[in-house]
Design a protein around this motif. Structure first.
Motif, PDB file in Angstrom:
ATOM      1  N   LEU A 225      12.510  -3.902  -2.698  1.00  0.00           N
ATOM      2  CA  LEU A 225      11.991  -3.698  -1.346  1.00  0.00           C
ATOM      3  C   LEU A 225      10.748  -2.811  -1.368  1.00  0.00           C
ATOM      4  CD1 LEU A 225      15.348  -3.233   0.594  1.00  0.00           C
ATOM      5  CD2 LEU A 225      13.792  -5.193   0.717  1.00  0.00           C
ATOM      6  N   LEU A 226      10.732  -1.795  -2.236  1.00  0.00           N
ATOM      7  CA  LEU A 226       9.537  -0.955  -2.358  1.00  0.00           C
ATOM      8  C   LEU A 226       8.353  -1.768  -2.876  1.00  0.00           C
ATOM      9  CD1 LEU A 226      10.887   2.426  -3.801  1.00  0.00           C
ATOM     10  CD2 LEU A 226      10.205   1.907  -1.449  1.00  0.00           C
ATOM     11  N   LEU A 227       8.611  -2.696  -3.798  1.00  0.00           N
ATOM     12  CA  LEU A 227       7.529  -3.549  -4.302  1.00  0.00           C
ATOM     13  C   LEU A 227       6.981  -4.450  -3.199  1.00  0.00           C
ATOM     14  CD1 LEU A 227       8.910  -4.424  -7.847  1.00  0.00           C
ATOM     15  CD2 LEU A 227       6.933  -2.982  -7.295  1.00  0.00           C
ATOM     16  N   TRP A 228       7.862  -4.957  -2.333  1.00  0.00           N
ATOM     17  CA  TRP A 228       7.377  -5.717  -1.170  1.00  0.00           C
ATOM     18  C   TRP A 228       6.533  -4.810  -0.277  1.00  0.00           C
ATOM     19  CZ3 TRP A 228       7.097 -10.731  -0.728  1.00  0.00           C
ATOM     20  CH2 TRP A 228       7.976 -11.541  -1.440  1.00  0.00           C
ATOM     21  N   GLY A 229       6.904  -3.533  -0.216  1.00  0.00           N
ATOM     22  CA  GLY A 229       6.107  -2.574   0.542  1.00  0.00           C
ATOM     23  C   GLY A 229       4.733  -2.368  -0.063  1.00  0.00           C
ATOM     24  N   VAL A 230       4.654  -2.364  -1.400  1.00  0.00           N
ATOM     25  CA  VAL A 230       3.358  -2.229  -2.068  1.00  0.00           C
ATOM     26  C   VAL A 230       2.473  -3.431  -1.744  1.00  0.00           C
ATOM     27  CG1 VAL A 230       2.208  -2.185  -4.327  1.00  0.00           C
ATOM     28  CG2 VAL A 230       4.228  -0.755  -3.916  1.00  0.00           C
ATOM     29  N   LEU A 231       3.040  -4.641  -1.819  1.00  0.00           N
ATOM     30  CA  LEU A 231       2.284  -5.841  -1.436  1.00  0.00           C
ATOM     31  C   LEU A 231       1.783  -5.725  -0.004  1.00  0.00           C
ATOM     32  CD1 LEU A 231       1.342  -8.837  -1.637  1.00  0.00           C
ATOM     33  CD2 LEU A 231       3.660  -9.457  -0.911  1.00  0.00           C
TER      34      LEU A 231
ATOM     35  N   LEU B  98       1.302  -3.023   1.750  1.00  0.00           N
ATOM     36  CA  LEU B  98       0.295  -1.968   1.844  1.00  0.00           C
ATOM     37  C   LEU B  98      -1.077  -2.494   1.437  1.00  0.00           C
ATOM     38  CD1 LEU B  98      -0.543   0.997   2.262  1.00  0.00           C
ATOM     39  CD2 LEU B  98       0.175   1.421  -0.103  1.00  0.00           C
ATOM     40  N   TYR B  99      -1.126  -3.277   0.374  1.00  0.00           N
ATOM     41  CA  TYR B  99      -2.442  -3.791  -0.036  1.00  0.00           C
ATOM     42  C   TYR B  99      -2.958  -4.828   0.951  1.00  0.00           C
ATOM     43  CZ  TYR B  99      -2.383  -8.451  -2.448  1.00  0.00           C
ATOM     44  OH  TYR B  99      -2.379  -9.779  -2.755  1.00  0.00           O
ATOM     45  N   LEU B 100      -2.076  -5.619   1.550  1.00  0.00           N
ATOM     46  CA  LEU B 100      -2.524  -6.554   2.593  1.00  0.00           C
ATOM     47  C   LEU B 100      -2.971  -5.797   3.848  1.00  0.00           C
ATOM     48  CD1 LEU B 100       0.146  -9.384   2.223  1.00  0.00           C
ATOM     49  CD2 LEU B 100      -2.309  -9.580   1.750  1.00  0.00           C
ATOM     50  N   TRP B 101      -2.309  -4.673   4.131  1.00  0.00           N
ATOM     51  CA  TRP B 101      -2.661  -3.875   5.308  1.00  0.00           C
ATOM     52  C   TRP B 101      -4.113  -3.415   5.248  1.00  0.00           C
ATOM     53  CZ3 TRP B 101      -2.954   1.794   5.495  1.00  0.00           C
ATOM     54  CH2 TRP B 101      -3.142   2.282   6.793  1.00  0.00           C
ATOM     55  N   ILE B 102      -4.609  -3.099   4.052  1.00  0.00           N
ATOM     56  CA  ILE B 102      -5.995  -2.654   3.899  1.00  0.00           C
ATOM     57  C   ILE B 102      -6.950  -3.714   4.466  1.00  0.00           C
ATOM     58  CG2 ILE B 102      -7.792  -1.992   2.236  1.00  0.00           C
ATOM     59  CD1 ILE B 102      -5.442   0.043   2.608  1.00  0.00           C
TER      60      ILE B 102
ATOM     61  N   LEU C 227       1.004  -2.339   9.292  1.00  0.00           N
ATOM     62  CA  LEU C 227       1.283  -0.906   9.203  1.00  0.00           C
ATOM     63  C   LEU C 227       2.781  -0.647   9.337  1.00  0.00           C
ATOM     64  CD1 LEU C 227       0.563   2.117   9.175  1.00  0.00           C
ATOM     65  CD2 LEU C 227       0.120   1.936  11.639  1.00  0.00           C
ATOM     66  N   THR C 228       3.388  -1.200  10.384  1.00  0.00           N
ATOM     67  CA  THR C 228       4.828  -0.978  10.581  1.00  0.00           C
ATOM     68  C   THR C 228       5.646  -1.660   9.498  1.00  0.00           C
ATOM     69  OG1 THR C 228       4.879  -2.833  12.156  1.00  0.00           O
ATOM     70  CG2 THR C 228       4.662  -0.615  13.078  1.00  0.00           C
ATOM     71  N   LEU C 229       5.141  -2.766   8.945  1.00  0.00           N
ATOM     72  CA  LEU C 229       5.912  -3.483   7.938  1.00  0.00           C
ATOM     73  C   LEU C 229       5.958  -2.740   6.612  1.00  0.00           C
ATOM     74  CD1 LEU C 229       7.603  -5.929   7.200  1.00  0.00           C
ATOM     75  CD2 LEU C 229       5.480  -7.159   6.659  1.00  0.00           C
ATOM     76  N   TRP C 230       4.823  -2.189   6.145  1.00  0.00           N
ATOM     77  CA  TRP C 230       4.894  -1.507   4.841  1.00  0.00           C
ATOM     78  C   TRP C 230       5.727  -0.237   4.934  1.00  0.00           C
ATOM     79  CZ3 TRP C 230       3.167   3.361   3.703  1.00  0.00           C
ATOM     80  CH2 TRP C 230       2.060   3.891   4.374  1.00  0.00           C
ATOM     81  N   VAL C 231       5.680   0.430   6.083  1.00  0.00           N
ATOM     82  CA  VAL C 231       6.537   1.616   6.243  1.00  0.00           C
ATOM     83  C   VAL C 231       8.001   1.195   6.331  1.00  0.00           C
ATOM     84  CG1 VAL C 231       7.030   3.637   7.659  1.00  0.00           C
ATOM     85  CG2 VAL C 231       4.657   2.895   7.346  1.00  0.00           C
ATOM     86  N   THR C 232       8.274   0.073   6.999  1.00  0.00           N
ATOM     87  CA  THR C 232       9.641  -0.454   7.074  1.00  0.00           C
ATOM     88  C   THR C 232      10.198  -0.729   5.692  1.00  0.00           C
ATOM     89  OG1 THR C 232       9.325  -1.431   9.269  1.00  0.00           O
ATOM     90  CG2 THR C 232      11.054  -2.388   7.889  1.00  0.00           C
ATOM     91  N   PHE C 233       9.416  -1.425   4.867  1.00  0.00           N
ATOM     92  CA  PHE C 233       9.869  -1.701   3.499  1.00  0.00           C
ATOM     93  C   PHE C 233      10.119  -0.396   2.741  1.00  0.00           C
ATOM     94  CE2 PHE C 233       7.993  -6.156   3.564  1.00  0.00           C
ATOM     95  CZ  PHE C 233       9.208  -6.786   3.354  1.00  0.00           C
ATOM     96  N   GLY C 234       9.261   0.594   2.954  1.00  0.00           N
ATOM     97  CA  GLY C 234       9.459   1.884   2.289  1.00  0.00           C
ATOM     98  C   GLY C 234      10.766   2.539   2.688  1.00  0.00           C
ATOM     99  N   LEU C 235      11.056   2.556   3.979  1.00  0.00           N
ATOM    100  CA  LEU C 235      12.298   3.163   4.460  1.00  0.00           C
ATOM    101  C   LEU C 235      13.519   2.399   3.963  1.00  0.00           C
ATOM    102  CD1 LEU C 235      11.212   3.942   8.136  1.00  0.00           C
ATOM    103  CD2 LEU C 235      11.716   5.625   6.350  1.00  0.00           C
ATOM    104  N   LEU C 236      13.467   1.072   4.035  1.00  0.00           N
ATOM    105  CA  LEU C 236      14.609   0.265   3.581  1.00  0.00           C
ATOM    106  C   LEU C 236      14.807   0.404   2.073  1.00  0.00           C
ATOM    107  CD1 LEU C 236      14.077  -3.008   5.674  1.00  0.00           C
ATOM    108  CD2 LEU C 236      15.749  -1.187   6.097  1.00  0.00           C
ATOM    109  N   GLY C 237      13.692   0.426   1.330  1.00  0.00           N
ATOM    110  CA  GLY C 237      13.794   0.572  -0.117  1.00  0.00           C
ATOM    111  C   GLY C 237      14.384   1.913  -0.513  1.00  0.00           C
ATOM    112  N   LEU C 238      13.877   2.988   0.075  1.00  0.00           N
ATOM    113  CA  LEU C 238      14.406   4.320  -0.234  1.00  0.00           C
ATOM    114  C   LEU C 238      15.857   4.460   0.236  1.00  0.00           C
ATOM    115  CD1 LEU C 238      11.314   6.528   0.635  1.00  0.00           C
ATOM    116  CD2 LEU C 238      12.227   6.012  -1.652  1.00  0.00           C
ATOM    117  N   GLY C 239      16.161   3.849   1.390  1.00  0.00           N
ATOM    118  CA  GLY C 239      17.540   3.889   1.876  1.00  0.00           C
ATOM    119  C   GLY C 239      18.490   3.197   0.927  1.00  0.00           C
TER     120      GLY C 239
END
Length: 197
Positions: A109-115, A117-121, A135-147
């Motif tokens: 899930l964190l790796l999906w967040g990295v993808l 994040l780069y698309l967000w740029i 913006l909300t999606l990469w943070v969502t993936f970060g929270l779900l991944g860390l959770g």
């Protein structure tokens, strides 16, 4: 002499965003704890048939428009929904053993967040609605991944609530694209002036 005809190509982003948004809203309601965790199997066919397949169609149609961003995003998130659905399907039917995966799903899930994040740029040059979706999606993936990595339901619930906002933004974006195309003018504001010109 016959007049040249102008061929109008439909914008596939309307389809891609609604497929992503609707599926994301349903899963996020489960992640946020609004719907029971036992409802995840309901997401599987939706993720395959709508969230996954329709985004893959949208991504292929973006190729015709020469839209590298749209192609990459829709094909990637279409594949994400297939990955998610197959993970649940294979795991629940004991076709794969998930008992010792440890933090691997969280890292995925964190790796999906990295993808994301780069698309967000790239969305700094696109509409504001896309900027806020990513913006909300990469943070969502970060929270779900860390959770998932930490076994922290609070982070997962926070990711669910933010995912709900993300899904609603995607639904709004689809609504705007379809409505504006149908009316032939900007009826629904999408923030067409980018943050970076």
């Amino acid at each position: 002499m016959a007049e040249d005809s102008v061929t109008t190509v439909a914008n596939p982003a309307g389809l891609g965003l609604v497929a992503f948004g609707l599926t994301t809203v349903l899963l996020s309601l489960i992640n946020a704890g609004v719907l029971p965790a036992g409802g995840e199997p309901v997401v599987i066919p939706l993720a395959l048939a709508f969230g996954g397949l329709m985004q893959i169609f949208a991504g292929v149609f973006e190729v015709r428009l020469g839209n590298t961003f749209g192609m990459t995003a829709f094909l990637s998130y279409g594949a994400f929904w297939w990955w998610f659905a197959l993970l649940l399907l294979f795991g629940h039917n004991h076709w794969i053993d998930l008992s010792a995966v440890g933090p691997t799903v969280g890292v995925a899930l964190l790796l999906w967040g990295v993808l994301t994040l780069y698309l967000w740029i790239s969305t700094f040059r696109l509409t504001k609605v896309l900027f806020f979706i990513f913006l909300t999606l990469w943070v969502t993936f970060g929270l779900l991944g860390l959770g998932a990595i930490q076994g922290n339901p609070g982070l997962t619930h926070a990711g669910g609530w933010l995912g709900l906002i993300c899904g609603c933004l995607a639904l709004y974006g689809s609504f705007g694209i379809v409505t504006n195309a149908t009316f032939g003018r900007n009826v629904v504001p999408l923030g067409t002036t980018p943050f970076v010109a």
